[in-house]
Scaffold this active site. Structure first.
Site, PDB file in Angstrom:
ATOM      1  N   HIS A 236      73.762 -24.503 -30.459  1.00 40.12           N
ATOM      2  CA  HIS A 236      72.987 -23.339 -30.346  1.00 40.12           C
ATOM      3  C   HIS A 236      73.451 -22.548 -31.766  1.00 40.12           C
ATOM      4  CE1 HIS A 236      69.729 -21.311 -27.901  1.00 40.12           C
ATOM      5  NE2 HIS A 236      69.642 -20.610 -28.900  1.00 40.12           N
TER       6      HIS A 236
ATOM      7  N   GLU B 179      66.400 -25.898 -31.493  1.00 41.81           N
ATOM      8  CA  GLU B 179      65.669 -25.689 -32.398  1.00 41.81           C
ATOM      9  C   GLU B 179      65.862 -25.900 -33.907  1.00 41.81           C
ATOM     10  OE1 GLU B 179      64.223 -21.391 -31.846  1.00 41.81           O
ATOM     11  OE2 GLU B 179      63.193 -21.759 -30.104  1.00 41.81           O
TER      12      GLU B 179
ATOM     13  N   ASN C 174      60.981 -25.385 -26.365  1.00 42.37           N
ATOM     14  CA  ASN C 174      60.992 -24.086 -26.505  1.00 42.37           C
ATOM     15  C   ASN C 174      59.952 -23.616 -27.208  1.00 42.37           C
ATOM     16  OD1 ASN C 174      63.606 -24.306 -25.987  1.00 42.37           O
ATOM     17  ND2 ASN C 174      64.367 -23.614 -27.929  1.00 42.37           N
TER      18      ASN C 174
HETATM   19  C1  FCB Z   1      64.339 -18.831 -29.908  1.00 44.55           C
HETATM   20  C2  FCB Z   1      66.042 -19.231 -29.789  1.00 44.55           C
HETATM   21  C3  FCB Z   1      66.733 -18.308 -28.925  1.00 44.55           C
HETATM   22  C4  FCB Z   1      66.144 -16.827 -28.602  1.00 44.55           C
HETATM   23  C5  FCB Z   1      64.607 -16.916 -28.688  1.00 44.55           C
HETATM   24  C6  FCB Z   1      64.152 -15.559 -28.440  1.00 44.55           C
HETATM   25  O1  FCB Z   1      64.227 -19.068 -31.015  1.00 44.55           O
HETATM   26  O2  FCB Z   1      66.392 -20.334 -29.581  1.00 44.55           O
HETATM   27  O3  FCB Z   1      68.259 -18.243 -29.076  1.00 44.55           O
HETATM   28  O4  FCB Z   1      66.848 -16.007 -29.557  1.00 44.55           O
HETATM   29  O5  FCB Z   1      64.241 -17.475 -29.670  1.00 44.55           O
END
Ligand code: FCB
Length: 450
Positions: free
Chosen positions: A121, A166, A292
């Site tokens: 992450h 992501e 996400n």
């Molecule tokens: C995403 C990220 C996470 C957090 C949210 C708000 O893009 O994965 O770490 O910051 O946004």
């Protein structure tokens, strides 16, 4: 009055990430990450903040587990800090780092909460960035070695693994836009990074599978359903190209061994550094896709972009819905639209909602209670849509609210609060918000009344 219900065995959870909550940035031998370096030197974080201390979860994780338990959560998505395990991104592992995650996992299991760790992450060891970072091919192999070490150490206790968080966001923000670590703004470095990250995803998948044949493996993608911003056909075509670029760029390689046609003049294989046998090596037959999702994207055709996708979001989401305190448009249908598109395009894959949430600044009233009714409304709206998508045929197994705790929100520092629990900074004291209490009831009842 109706009832919003979820399938039996549906898992309720919350998500966090190591750099955003752990603190202890230089303790017990941990190496420097690109985020440590970026916060300390770039001057580009709101308020001059950093994750040096953050929520101090490295020391206070038992309080985090207690909050999850209070909210009746059955799953916790957290991430593992690579430089806590391998300070320079390769070679010997640090026993202290592995021990920390073992203790966290044991505390979760004891509380009846499934650990759902993410291997990456965003906190790349700085030493690997010094050798080229994600645009450098060798980083893919380094990631696979790290994945192997972690899964061999924790695989007796952990079944579900998320490889990357992501990939589209950390490559874009870190190597093209440059407002996230490592702060590089170079379209060619970005294009090479996207390919190396895809190679890493596949090599990491193979390493986890080799270490534990019974592991469930996926990645958490940043998804936004893409709609044309205007009525003309150019915008409609641009929206589809942007979908391929932002939603499918790390999925098509994994599931089909190919890149999607996102670029007007074809996939730029040379600029990306793709070698003849690479495409087959990109395959990673995921057991699930992590979703996400924060917003939809409304896309315009733009003839002049440095990459050749010729498509760009017209704003942060669309312009019809209300906005959170971060200015992100609230558009609950985005979640069902995306989940149903994935269900159609990839033959009803198993989906896990790995992040979904909102930033509101509500703090304690004079009685200490945090009345964040807007966050409750937000999750309600999203969950209604999700239940509808499941009824329409999507195979969704879990929902993880972003996030357990107010925490370090990357370039926004501590000024965006996404937590179900309020945190004071720098003291790092936690208090469940009204939304956290509400979420606990939803988790216990596996649904709610409307
Ligand atoms: C995403 C990220 C996470 C957090 C949210 C708000 O893009 O994965 O770490 O910051 O946004």
């Amino acid at each position: 009055m109706g009832r919003v219900r979820f399938p039996q065995g549906f898992r309720w959870g919350a998500a966090t990430a190591a750099y955003q909550i752990e603190g202890a940035w230089a303790e017990d031998g941990k190496g420097e990450s690109i985020w440590d370096r970026f916060c300390h030197r770039s001057g580009r974080i709101a308020g001059g903040d950093s994750g040096d201390v953050a929520c101090d979860s490295y020391h206070r994780f038992p309080e985090d587990v207690a909050l999850l338990r209070e909210m009746n959560c059955t799953s916790y998505r957290f991430s593992i800090s690579w430089p806590r395990i391998q300070p320079t991104g390769h070679g010997p592992t640090l026993a202290a780092g592995l021990d920390y995650y073992r203790r966290l996992v044991d505390a979760l299991l004891e509380a009846g909460i499934e650990p759902f760790p993410t291997l990456y992450h965003w906190d790349l060891p700085q030493a690997l960035q010094d050798r080229g970072g994600w645009p450098e091919r060798d980083t893919a192999g380094r990631f696979a070695d790290y994945a192997d070490v972690v899964v061999r150490a924790l695989g007796d206790r952990v079944k579900d693994w998320i490889l990357l968080n992501e990939p589209s966001i950390f490559t874009t923000m870190g190597y093209w836009v440059g407002i996230h670590a490592p702060g590089i703004a170079d379209p060619d470095a970005f294009l090479r990074a996207t390919h190396v990250v895809n190679l890493a995803q596949a090599a990491g998948f193979a390493a986890v599978r080799a270490a534990r044949s019974d592991a469930r493996i996926g990645s958490a993608m940043a998804f936004s359903p893409c709609e044309p911003a205007g009525d003309d056909e150019a915008d409609a075509a641009a929206a589809e190209r942007f979908h391929r670029f932002t939603n499918a760029w790390y999925l098509e390689p994994a599931l089909h061994g190919r890149y999607p046609e996102a670029f007007v003049d074809g996939v730029p294989f040379d600029r990306m550094g793709v070698r003849p046998d690479d495409l087959e090596a990109l395959r990673a037959p995921f057991d699930f896709i992590g979703v996400n999702l924060y917003m939809r994207a409304c896309i315009r055709h733009v003839p002049d972009d440095a990459l050749g996708v010729q498509a760009r979001p017209a704003g942060i989401g669309g312009s019809d819905g209300p906005r959170t305190d971060f200015g992100w448009e609230i558009w609950p249908r985005a979640l069902s639209d995306m989940v149903l598109r994935l269900t159609r395009d990839y033959d009803r894959p198993v989906l896990e909602i790995t992040e979904n949430g909102c930033s509101y600044g509500d703090g304690p009233g004079t009685d200490g209670r945090i009345r964040d009714a807007r966050r409750i409304d937000f999750h309600r709206g999203q969950l209604e849509q999700l239940a509808g998508a499941i009824e329409a045929g999507a195979d969704v197994r879990s929902y993880h609210a972003w996030t357990l705790l107010d925490n370090f929100e990357w370039s926004e520092g501590f000024r965006q609060r996404f937590g179900l629990a309020h945190v004071t900074f720098p003291a790092a004291d936690r208090t469940l918000k009204d939304s956290g209490h509400w979420y606990g009831e939803v988790a216990a009842a596996n649904g709610f009344d409307t």
